[in-house]
Design an enzyme around this catalytic site. Structure first.
Site, PDB file in Angstrom:
ATOM      1  N   LYS A 123      32.834  32.772  44.383  1.00  0.00           N
ATOM      2  CA  LYS A 123      34.371  33.125  45.596  1.00  0.00           C
ATOM      3  C   LYS A 123      34.596  34.405  44.526  1.00  0.00           C
ATOM      4  O   LYS A 123      34.741  34.344  43.825  1.00  0.00           O
ATOM      5  CB  LYS A 123      35.996  32.068  45.394  1.00  0.00           C
ATOM      6  N   ALA A 141      36.355  38.162  43.536  1.00  0.00           N
ATOM      7  CA  ALA A 141      37.613  39.355  44.122  1.00  0.00           C
ATOM      8  C   ALA A 141      37.776  39.823  45.263  1.00  0.00           C
ATOM      9  O   ALA A 141      36.942  40.115  45.916  1.00  0.00           O
ATOM     10  CB  ALA A 141      37.881  40.246  43.007  1.00  0.00           C
ATOM     11  N   GLU A 190      35.498  33.455  31.143  1.00  0.00           N
ATOM     12  CA  GLU A 190      35.457  34.562  30.553  1.00  0.00           C
ATOM     13  C   GLU A 190      37.414  35.234  31.005  1.00  0.00           C
ATOM     14  O   GLU A 190      36.934  35.817  31.479  1.00  0.00           O
ATOM     15  CB  GLU A 190      34.377  35.094  31.181  1.00  0.00           C
ATOM     16  N   CYS A 222      37.011  44.102  30.302  1.00  0.00           N
ATOM     17  CA  CYS A 222      37.324  43.039  29.647  1.00  0.00           C
ATOM     18  C   CYS A 222      37.750  43.352  27.665  1.00  0.00           C
ATOM     19  O   CYS A 222      38.284  42.936  27.263  1.00  0.00           O
ATOM     20  CB  CYS A 222      37.242  41.936  29.754  1.00  0.00           C
ATOM     21  N   GLU A 281      47.678  42.995  27.971  1.00  0.00           N
ATOM     22  CA  GLU A 281      46.338  44.043  28.214  1.00  0.00           C
ATOM     23  C   GLU A 281      46.466  45.077  28.956  1.00  0.00           C
ATOM     24  O   GLU A 281      46.500  45.323  29.971  1.00  0.00           O
ATOM     25  CB  GLU A 281      45.286  42.750  28.830  1.00  0.00           C
TER      26      GLU A 281
HETATM   27  N1  LIG Z   1      36.047  37.948  29.873  1.00  0.00           N
HETATM   28  C1  LIG Z   1      35.134  38.068  30.385  1.00  0.00           C
HETATM   29  O1  LIG Z   1      33.819  38.580  30.130  1.00  0.00           O
HETATM   30  C2  LIG Z   1      36.024  39.314  31.481  1.00  0.00           C
HETATM   31  C3  LIG Z   1      35.457  39.969  32.252  1.00  0.00           C
HETATM   32  C4  LIG Z   1      35.627  40.613  33.860  1.00  0.00           C
HETATM   33  C5  LIG Z   1      37.254  40.553  33.245  1.00  0.00           C
HETATM   34  N2  LIG Z   1      37.520  39.781  32.311  1.00  0.00           N
HETATM   35  C6  LIG Z   1      39.325  39.666  32.554  1.00  0.00           C
HETATM   36  O2  LIG Z   1      39.215  39.661  34.665  1.00  0.00           O
HETATM   37  C7  LIG Z   1      41.446  40.775  34.313  1.00  0.00           C
HETATM   38  C8  LIG Z   1      40.639  41.598  35.815  1.00  0.00           C
HETATM   39  O3  LIG Z   1      40.033  41.062  36.633  1.00  0.00           O
HETATM   40  P1  LIG Z   1      40.790  40.566  37.868  1.00  0.00           P
HETATM   41  O4  LIG Z   1      42.163  41.435  37.940  1.00  0.00           O
HETATM   42  O5  LIG Z   1      39.785  40.049  38.611  1.00  0.00           O
HETATM   43  O6  LIG Z   1      41.345  38.962  37.113  1.00  0.00           O
HETATM   44  P2  LIG Z   1      41.995  37.794  37.951  1.00  0.00           P
HETATM   45  O7  LIG Z   1      42.413  37.536  37.211  1.00  0.00           O
HETATM   46  O8  LIG Z   1      43.229  38.358  39.016  1.00  0.00           O
HETATM   47  O9  LIG Z   1      40.957  37.346  39.470  1.00  0.00           O
HETATM   48  C9  LIG Z   1      40.113  36.925  38.771  1.00  0.00           C
HETATM   49  C10 LIG Z   1      39.723  36.014  39.786  1.00  0.00           C
HETATM   50  O10 LIG Z   1      40.222  35.216  40.428  1.00  0.00           O
HETATM   51  C11 LIG Z   1      40.930  34.373  40.934  1.00  0.00           C
HETATM   52  N3  LIG Z   1      42.368  34.432  41.153  1.00  0.00           N
HETATM   53  C12 LIG Z   1      43.369  34.471  41.261  1.00  0.00           C
HETATM   54  N4  LIG Z   1      44.239  33.873  41.387  1.00  0.00           N
HETATM   55  C13 LIG Z   1      43.360  32.519  41.482  1.00  0.00           C
HETATM   56  C14 LIG Z   1      44.123  31.366  41.908  1.00  0.00           C
HETATM   57  N5  LIG Z   1      45.228  30.942  41.880  1.00  0.00           N
HETATM   58  N6  LIG Z   1      43.214  30.280  41.778  1.00  0.00           N
HETATM   59  C15 LIG Z   1      41.764  30.607  42.197  1.00  0.00           C
HETATM   60  N7  LIG Z   1      41.028  32.135  41.811  1.00  0.00           N
HETATM   61  C16 LIG Z   1      42.052  32.553  41.470  1.00  0.00           C
HETATM   62  C17 LIG Z   1      40.837  36.421  41.934  1.00  0.00           C
HETATM   63  O11 LIG Z   1      40.766  35.995  43.458  1.00  0.00           O
HETATM   64  C18 LIG Z   1      38.952  36.555  41.547  1.00  0.00           C
HETATM   65  O12 LIG Z   1      38.384  36.570  42.124  1.00  0.00           O
HETATM   66  C19 LIG Z   1      41.177  41.034  32.958  1.00  0.00           C
HETATM   67  O13 LIG Z   1      42.339  41.033  32.196  1.00  0.00           O
HETATM   68  C20 LIG Z   1      40.363  41.197  32.127  1.00  0.00           C
HETATM   69  O14 LIG Z   1      40.092  40.679  30.754  1.00  0.00           O
HETATM   70  C21 LIG Z   1      37.249  38.646  32.113  1.00  0.00           C
HETATM   71  O1  LIG Z   2      34.813  43.506  31.771  1.00  0.00           O
HETATM   72  C1  LIG Z   2      34.048  42.840  31.508  1.00  0.00           C
HETATM   73  C2  LIG Z   2      32.287  43.242  31.333  1.00  0.00           C
HETATM   74  O2  LIG Z   2      32.028  41.269  30.887  1.00  0.00           O
HETATM   75  C3  LIG Z   2      32.263  44.157  30.150  1.00  0.00           C
HETATM   76  S1  LIG Z   2      30.649  44.235  29.899  1.00  0.00           S
HETATM   77  O3  LIG Z   2      29.784  45.216  30.882  1.00  0.00           O
HETATM   78  O4  LIG Z   2      30.189  43.294  30.292  1.00  0.00           O
HETATM   79  O5  LIG Z   2      30.419  45.050  28.790  1.00  0.00           O
END
Ligand SMILES: NC(=O)c1ccc[n+]([C@@H]2O[C@H](COP(=O)([O-])OP(=O)(O)OC[C@H]3O[C@@H](n4cnc5c(N)ncnc54)[C@H](O)[C@@H]3O)[C@@H](O)[C@H]2O)c1
Ligand SMILES: O=C[C@H](O)CS(=O)(=O)O
Length: 476
Positions: free
Chosen positions: A172, A174, A248, A282, A378
């Protein structure tokens, strides 16, 4: 571009026949539509993945590896098309989008190779008539939920090891960036992934789809990348059927510059760490600690570099920073900036929205203090908040004083200090004189509320494997 759901090897409309529009964050224009899947579609996708699992798991490692190698080749051949779609729906500059496609393909290549190295073990028995062995077997059906900021790499960082291990998957993506996911599915189908092995359920309502993915007992593993807030919810929901879980999550990276650091190198590396993807990664730096002895010189050098950054549509040639993903994101960034200024921060450069759309000036703040929101939440945007420090012990305590534990950075020429501080930082990833540590062959992931498990490297495939211990008796 108009896409349907991918279920059991077929592109099919959502059961409710609904679809939703995908827009370009650079100008708000509609660039395509995708199916608006719901709970019933998620059930159909799990049905398909469940049926396909025994057949896919029974393939040889070499057969799975060959398909992954083919997918990697196709991704690299189609980098221009994939990168353009990625920039159109996510906004990052085209050069960064191409970089992401290469990075995403590197995961596919790495796990095509790892597929053939899922070794078992023979353990010396303590009884002469016994033989003890360990098998590594695929977990089964995996649910993957991915974010918008890296719409290609965050999928292949999960899909590649899962397929290599012999698992099947329901993805699934985003709702902001579904088109890249659809393009990737076309590639994996063309590479030879059999029907039902990978399924894609796009939808405007993640909760409805997620509820099914997280509660169906046939789903044995959930891999989630996204915010810490949603990650906690995913963890709770997955607990009812005791699913294996990888998370993650969010980060709040400290970037520490010691007095002996090379100022220009640290400034260049901070520029990369802070402003990549308009600060929407992230592992982007979120707090900057500069030793007081070099602070004034550093701020001057860094601010000059920031003022050279070009902001605009990611498709329009030499652009360094694209739009933020949506209005909420921009409002949060501006809130952090205004809150900091209201609490005494000094605005060095930037600090406001550009024009009518989702652009925000690359911003530098100094005289920042821990009471400011930007030092706690963040930001996920192009804002660099700087504060000074005097002692190593003090800055380590400050750096660790957060619920997050994903990435941290330190700059020094002192090798002993580099190891001392890196070992003391409570983060899953530490960049020493390096603002861009990510690599497909290395384990990526966080401590504390930044996540559970690792993606990439040798560790990344273990997330999709179960260890089975077999004890054979009666061997006289
Ligand atoms: N640690 C990592 O590797 C990593 C990588 C990329 C992004 N991020 C983090 O992700 C965040 C930004 O991404 P975002 O805005 O898409 O995050 P988000 O948590 O809003 O959404 C992430 C995913 O979860 C889904 N989602 C949202 N609510 C849900 C629910 N109730 N049940 C199931 N799925 C749901 C969204 O549709 C999307 O596919 C930031 O906090 C960033 O730090 C972390
Ligand atoms: O935002 C999250 C990604 O994991 C960053 S990276 O491209 O893997 O550094």
């Amino acid at each position: 571009m108009n896409y349907l759901l991918l279920i059991d090897g077929e592109w099919v409309p959502a059961i409710n026949k609904k679809s939703f529009k995908v827009t370009n964050p650079a100008n708000g224009e509609v660039i395509g539509t995708v199916a608006d899947g719901s709970a019933d579609d998620a059930i159909k996708a799990i049905d398909a993945a469940d049926r396909a699992f025994p057949v896919w798991a029974a393939k040889t490692a070499k057969e799975r590896a060959n398909i992954l190698h083919k997918a990697c080749v196709l991704m690299r051949e189609r980098i221009d098309e994939l990168a353009r779609v990625l920039t159109l729906e996510q906004g990052k500059p085209l050069t960064e989008a191409k970089g992401e496609i290469m990075y995403a393909a590197d995961f596919v290549e790495w796990y095509a190779e790892e597929a053939k190295r899922i070794y078992g073990e023979i353990i010396p028995a303590s009884h002469p008539a016994k033989r003890l062995m360990v098998l590594r077997q695929p977990v089964g059906v995996v649910a993957a939920i991915t974010p918008w900021n890296f719409p290609a790499a965050m999928i292949t960082r999960k899909l590649a090891p899962a397929l290599a291990a012999g698992c099947t998957m329901v993805i699934k993506p985003a709702e902001e960036t579904p088109l890249t996911a659809c393009k990737l599915m076309e590639i994996f189908i063309e590479a030879g992934v059999p029907a039902g092995v990978v399924n894609l359920v796009t939808g405007k309502d993640p909760q409805a789809i997620g509820q099914v993915l997280l509660s169906d007992p046939r789903v044995r593993k959930v891999t989630f990348t996204g915010s810490t807030e949603v990650g906690k919810l995913v963890m709770r929901q997955a607990a009812d059927t005791v699913k294996k879980i990888s998370l993650e999550l969010g980060g709040h990276a400290p970037f520490i510059i010691f007095e002996d650091a090379d100022i220009d190198t640290a400034a260049e590396q901070l520029l990369a760490s802070k402003f990549r993807n308009a600060g929407q990664t992230c592992i982007c730096t979120n707090r900057i600690y500069v030793h007081e002895q070099i602070a004034d010189d550093f701020v001057e050098v860094f601010a000059k570099k920031v003022q050279q950054l070009k902001v605009g549509d990611g498709l329009s040639g030499e652009v360094d920073i694209g739009p933020l993903i949506n209005e909420q994101a921009l409002e949060k960034v501006n809130k952090h900036v205004q809150d900091a200024i209201a609490k005494g921060a000094k605005l060095v450069t930037g600090g406001k929205r550009i024009g009518g759309h989702l652009y925000y000036e690359p911003t530098v703040l100094c005289h920042v203090t821990d009471e400011m929101l930007i030092q706690q939440e963040e930001t996920f945007g192009p804002v660099a908040p700087i504060q000074t420090f005097e002692e190593e012990k003090e800055v380590i305590q400050k750096a660790n004083h957060t619920p997050y534990g994903l990435a941290a950075y330190l700059f020094t020429k002192d090798l002993a200090r580099a190891f001392r501080v890196a070992e003391a930082l409570e983060y899953g990833i530490v960049g020493v004189n390096d603002g861009l540590p990510s690599a497909a062959q290395a384990p990526f992931g966080g401590m504390k509320e930044s996540g559970i498990g690792r993606e990439g490297g040798k560790a990344g495939i273990e997330e999709y494997l179960e260890l089975k211990y077999i004890s054979v008796g009666g061997i006289i």
